[in-house]
Scaffold this motif. Structure first.
Motif, PDB file in Angstrom:
ATOM      1  N   SER A   1       0.828  -1.202   0.000  1.00 52.16           N
ATOM      2  CA  SER A   1       0.000   0.000   0.000  1.00 52.16           C
ATOM      3  C   SER A   1       0.864   1.253   0.000  1.00 52.16           C
ATOM      4  O   SER A   1       0.575   2.231  -0.713  1.00 52.16           O
ATOM      5  CB  SER A   1      -0.928   0.001   1.220  1.00 52.16           C
ATOM      6  OG  SER A   1      -1.799  -1.109   1.187  1.00 52.16           O
TER       7      SER A   1
ATOM      8  N   ARG B   1      -7.161  -1.229   9.957  1.00 54.39           N
ATOM      9  CA  ARG B   1      -7.594  -1.757   8.659  1.00 54.39           C
ATOM     10  C   ARG B   1      -8.656  -0.901   7.973  1.00 54.39           C
ATOM     11  O   ARG B   1      -8.492  -0.551   6.787  1.00 54.39           O
ATOM     12  CB  ARG B   1      -8.086  -3.199   8.803  1.00 54.39           C
ATOM     13  CG  ARG B   1      -8.420  -3.832   7.456  1.00 54.39           C
ATOM     14  CD  ARG B   1      -8.867  -5.272   7.570  1.00 54.39           C
ATOM     15  NE  ARG B   1     -10.240  -5.376   8.055  1.00 54.39           N
ATOM     16  CZ  ARG B   1     -10.967  -6.496   7.995  1.00 54.39           C
ATOM     17  NH1 ARG B   1     -10.429  -7.597   7.488  1.00 54.39           N
ATOM     18  NH2 ARG B   1     -12.186  -6.524   8.456  1.00 54.39           N
TER      19      ARG B   1
ATOM     20  N   LEU C   1      -7.131   2.339   6.538  1.00 52.29           N
ATOM     21  CA  LEU C   1      -6.289   2.099   5.367  1.00 52.29           C
ATOM     22  C   LEU C   1      -7.137   1.831   4.125  1.00 52.29           C
ATOM     23  O   LEU C   1      -6.847   2.344   3.040  1.00 52.29           O
ATOM     24  CB  LEU C   1      -5.350   0.912   5.627  1.00 52.29           C
ATOM     25  CG  LEU C   1      -4.173   1.162   6.565  1.00 52.29           C
ATOM     26  CD1 LEU C   1      -3.439  -0.146   6.844  1.00 52.29           C
ATOM     27  CD2 LEU C   1      -3.215   2.183   5.977  1.00 52.29           C
ATOM     28  N   VAL C   2      -8.182   1.037   4.283  1.00 53.41           N
ATOM     29  CA  VAL C   2      -9.025   0.704   3.132  1.00 53.41           C
ATOM     30  C   VAL C   2      -9.749   1.945   2.611  1.00 53.41           C
ATOM     31  O   VAL C   2      -9.786   2.205   1.401  1.00 53.41           O
ATOM     32  CB  VAL C   2     -10.034  -0.394   3.509  1.00 53.41           C
ATOM     33  CG1 VAL C   2     -11.065  -0.583   2.397  1.00 53.41           C
ATOM     34  CG2 VAL C   2      -9.313  -1.706   3.782  1.00 53.41           C
TER      35      VAL C   2
ATOM     36  N   LEU D   1      -7.268   4.185   0.756  1.00 52.63           N
ATOM     37  CA  LEU D   1      -6.860   3.684  -0.558  1.00 52.63           C
ATOM     38  C   LEU D   1      -7.984   3.809  -1.586  1.00 52.63           C
ATOM     39  O   LEU D   1      -7.742   4.171  -2.745  1.00 52.63           O
ATOM     40  CB  LEU D   1      -6.408   2.224  -0.435  1.00 52.63           C
ATOM     41  CG  LEU D   1      -5.052   2.007   0.247  1.00 52.63           C
ATOM     42  CD1 LEU D   1      -4.863   0.543   0.624  1.00 52.63           C
ATOM     43  CD2 LEU D   1      -3.914   2.465  -0.670  1.00 52.63           C
ATOM     44  N   ILE D   2      -9.221   3.511  -1.179  1.00 55.18           N
ATOM     45  CA  ILE D   2     -10.338   3.642  -2.109  1.00 55.18           C
ATOM     46  C   ILE D   2     -10.537   5.112  -2.487  1.00 55.18           C
ATOM     47  O   ILE D   2     -10.748   5.452  -3.666  1.00 55.18           O
ATOM     48  CB  ILE D   2     -11.623   3.061  -1.495  1.00 55.18           C
ATOM     49  CG1 ILE D   2     -11.496   1.540  -1.322  1.00 55.18           C
ATOM     50  CG2 ILE D   2     -12.833   3.404  -2.361  1.00 55.18           C
ATOM     51  CD1 ILE D   2     -11.344   0.777  -2.625  1.00 55.18           C
TER      52      ILE D   2
ATOM     53  N   MET E   1      -2.475   6.829   4.667  1.00 54.65           N
ATOM     54  CA  MET E   1      -1.531   5.726   4.579  1.00 54.65           C
ATOM     55  C   MET E   1      -0.410   5.826   5.603  1.00 54.65           C
ATOM     56  O   MET E   1      -0.172   4.889   6.373  1.00 54.65           O
ATOM     57  CB  MET E   1      -0.941   5.704   3.164  1.00 54.65           C
ATOM     58  CG  MET E   1       0.004   4.557   2.885  1.00 54.65           C
ATOM     59  SD  MET E   1      -0.822   2.975   2.986  1.00 54.65           S
ATOM     60  CE  MET E   1       0.396   2.064   3.922  1.00 54.65           C
TER      61      MET E   1
ATOM     62  N   ALA F   1      -4.391   1.205  -6.731  1.00 57.44           N
ATOM     63  CA  ALA F   1      -4.853   1.545  -5.386  1.00 57.44           C
ATOM     64  C   ALA F   1      -6.044   0.694  -4.977  1.00 57.44           C
ATOM     65  O   ALA F   1      -6.163   0.286  -3.815  1.00 57.44           O
ATOM     66  CB  ALA F   1      -5.203   3.037  -5.317  1.00 57.44           C
ATOM     67  N   VAL F   2      -6.945   0.416  -5.921  1.00 52.49           N
ATOM     68  CA  VAL F   2      -8.081  -0.464  -5.622  1.00 52.49           C
ATOM     69  C   VAL F   2      -7.582  -1.866  -5.260  1.00 52.49           C
ATOM     70  O   VAL F   2      -8.053  -2.487  -4.302  1.00 52.49           O
ATOM     71  CB  VAL F   2      -9.046  -0.528  -6.820  1.00 52.49           C
ATOM     72  CG1 VAL F   2     -10.112  -1.598  -6.602  1.00 52.49           C
ATOM     73  CG2 VAL F   2      -9.713   0.825  -7.039  1.00 52.49           C
TER      74      VAL F   2
ATOM     75  N   ALA G   1      -6.207  -1.854  -1.770  1.00 52.11           N
ATOM     76  CA  ALA G   1      -7.276  -1.823  -0.771  1.00 52.11           C
ATOM     77  C   ALA G   1      -7.852  -3.216  -0.550  1.00 52.11           C
ATOM     78  O   ALA G   1      -8.125  -3.623   0.592  1.00 52.11           O
ATOM     79  CB  ALA G   1      -8.374  -0.852  -1.210  1.00 52.11           C
TER      80      ALA G   1
ATOM     81  N   TRP H   1      -7.779  -5.305   3.029  1.00 52.50           N
ATOM     82  CA  TRP H   1      -9.016  -5.819   3.628  1.00 52.50           C
ATOM     83  C   TRP H   1      -8.955  -7.334   3.824  1.00 52.50           C
ATOM     84  O   TRP H   1      -9.504  -7.874   4.775  1.00 52.50           O
ATOM     85  CB  TRP H   1     -10.212  -5.454   2.748  1.00 52.50           C
ATOM     86  CG  TRP H   1     -11.532  -5.874   3.327  1.00 52.50           C
ATOM     87  CD1 TRP H   1     -12.272  -6.971   3.027  1.00 52.50           C
ATOM     88  CD2 TRP H   1     -12.239  -5.191   4.366  1.00 52.50           C
ATOM     89  NE1 TRP H   1     -13.404  -7.018   3.788  1.00 52.50           N
ATOM     90  CE2 TRP H   1     -13.419  -5.933   4.623  1.00 52.50           C
ATOM     91  CE3 TRP H   1     -11.992  -4.019   5.085  1.00 52.50           C
ATOM     92  CZ2 TRP H   1     -14.339  -5.537   5.587  1.00 52.50           C
ATOM     93  CZ3 TRP H   1     -12.915  -3.626   6.036  1.00 52.50           C
ATOM     94  CH2 TRP H   1     -14.079  -4.384   6.280  1.00 52.50           C
TER      95      TRP H   1
END
Length: 425
Positions: free
Chosen positions: A22, A85, A88-89, A92-93, A125, A194-195, A198, A202
């Motif tokens: 990431s 978590r 971060l997700v 990133l999304i 991040m 990036a997707v 993510a 996850w």
């Protein structure tokens, strides 16, 4: 004060790999657009004025790094509350969506908005990933090395980003309706990566693990910062300002000398390779964490020298040498300051590293904007490097006695996170 939490385990290989990936993707997303940003500005603004375009490039870069000044602290605090978590997700999304939106920006104003939002989501991040590492790594030597790996992952992303951006910008895609402008392809590629990052986070990071109990930072009425912390944060901001001025100045110097995208990509690649190699040495088992505080002042001095000579150089070989000097010094300073801030602070890791990320973002924003404005003035083009060099020289002086306030940290370590057990008050 304490909070309900779960006993934490050392970082698994999969979890650590997802976090490092990431960091790589976010850095790549920043670097991949650098080669095409001048073309984006020229197309959207409809201007070929070098001074105008230089100012816009500097301000666009500053817009990206300015958003984390506020956002990084909020992301870090939020990760303390709901876990690492989900933050971060979400980051990133959001990073992916705003990259795609920036690629399709119909005007310069929309591009500015996209870059601000992009930087705001990217800010999730740094503090969250480093806080996750601080939560899960129990041994100082191991934690130091993993902090270094995080920095190296970011450097690798920045290494690959400009080269990949310049390469894919040469592609011509036609989806049957309209040809996609080549400047947008790097944005869209980074968005897709990036997707994927993510989804990886996850899938492998522990979902219910929460940070450990917060420790009271001070007695009532005393300062909220421990000894040496403010100086570390200020030095981190100054380092970032120098890097911001260096990156924008290098881009604009390349345009000024008409070296072309290939030469610029080579210089950025050299920068990243040197940083990667230096950090691999500094954060290796050969160097004890306690000894790293002695490296800060010399590194600032060397960085000042490298920046000072940049305006006098016109040949590619000479510039590559100066780039190597600057990047080697910055590669030592930045991760060491991050490590020592985390090491001496008594706050929760997310909040503390969020504060540091905000300081770094402020420095990057000021340095990038200042470089763009100075290059926009024909009489002050070389001043961007000279001002940055002067700031690094002052930072070297300010860090001369830095080892003294940091020395007690070796004996006043916080309890290892993995040794804490469930508690609720």
């Amino acid at each position: 004060m304490s909070v309900s939490m779960q006993a934490r385990l050392p970082t698994s290989r999969w979890s650590l790999g997802a976090v490092l990936a990431s960091a790589f993707v976010v850095a790549l997303g920043y670097g991949i657009v650098l080669p095409v940003l001048p073309m984006m500005v020229e197309r959207l603004a409809g201007s070929t004025d070098p001074a105008f375009n230089a100012r816009q490039i500097g301000l666009l870069t500053a817009a990206y790094v300015a958003a984390p000044v506020v956002a990084a602290f909020l992301w870090g605090k939020w990760s303390d509350l709901i876990g690492r978590r989900p933050v971060l997700v979400i980051g990133l999304i959001g990073f992916a969506v705003t990259l795609a939106a920036s690629a399709l920006a119909p005007s310069l104003l929309v591009l500015y908005i996209g870059r601000i939002l992009n930087g705001g989501f990217a800010a999730a991040m740094g503090p969250t990933a480093l806080a996750f590492i601080a939560d899960t790594e129990r041994e100082d030597d191991r934690r130091t090395r993993v902090f270094g790996w995080m920095s190296m992952a970011s450097i690798a992303g920045f290494l690959v980003g400009p080269m990949l951006g310049g390469l894919v910008a040469e592609l011509k895609l036609d989806l049957g309706v309209a040809a996609i402008p080549p400047q947008t392809i790097p944005f869209l590629l980074a968005s897709g990566l990036a997707v994927a990052a993510a989804l990886g986070v996850w899938s492998v990071l522990p979902g219910r693990m929460l940070p450990g109990p917060r420790v009271e930072t001070s007695k009532p009425g005393s300062s909220m910062f421990v000894s040496g912390e403010i100086r570390l944060l200020a030095l981190a901001a100054v380092t970032a300002a120098g890097l911001g001025a260096f990156e924008v100045g290098l881009t604009l110097r390349n345009v000024e000398l008409a070296m072309g995208p290939a030469a610029l990509g080579l210089m950025f690649a050299t920068c990243s390779v040197v940083m990667f190699a230096v950090q691999g040495l500094v954060f290796s088992p050969l160097v004890k964490p306690a000894a790293t505080r002695l490296l800060v002042a010399p590194a600032f001095l060397v960085m000042a020298i490298g920046l000072a000579v940049m305006p006098t150089l016109a040949g590619l070989t000479e510039m590559l040498l100066a780039v190597s000097v600057v990047s080697a010094s910055a590669g030592v300073i930045s991760p060491l300051l991050a490590y020592w801030v985390s090491r001496i602070s008594a706050r929760s890791q997310g909040m503390e590293l969020g504060i540091q990320s905000a300081a770094v973002s402020l420095g990057l924003s000021v340095g990038s904007a200042a470089a763009g404005l100075l290059f926009g003035s024909q009489r002050l083009e070389g001043a961007a490097f000279l001002v940055a060099a002067a700031a690094m020289g002052l930072a070297a002086i300010a860090s001369l006695n830095l080892p003294l306030p940091l020395a007690p940290a070796r004996h006043e370590a916080r309890p290892a996170p993995a040794d804490q057990t469930d508690a609720a008050v």
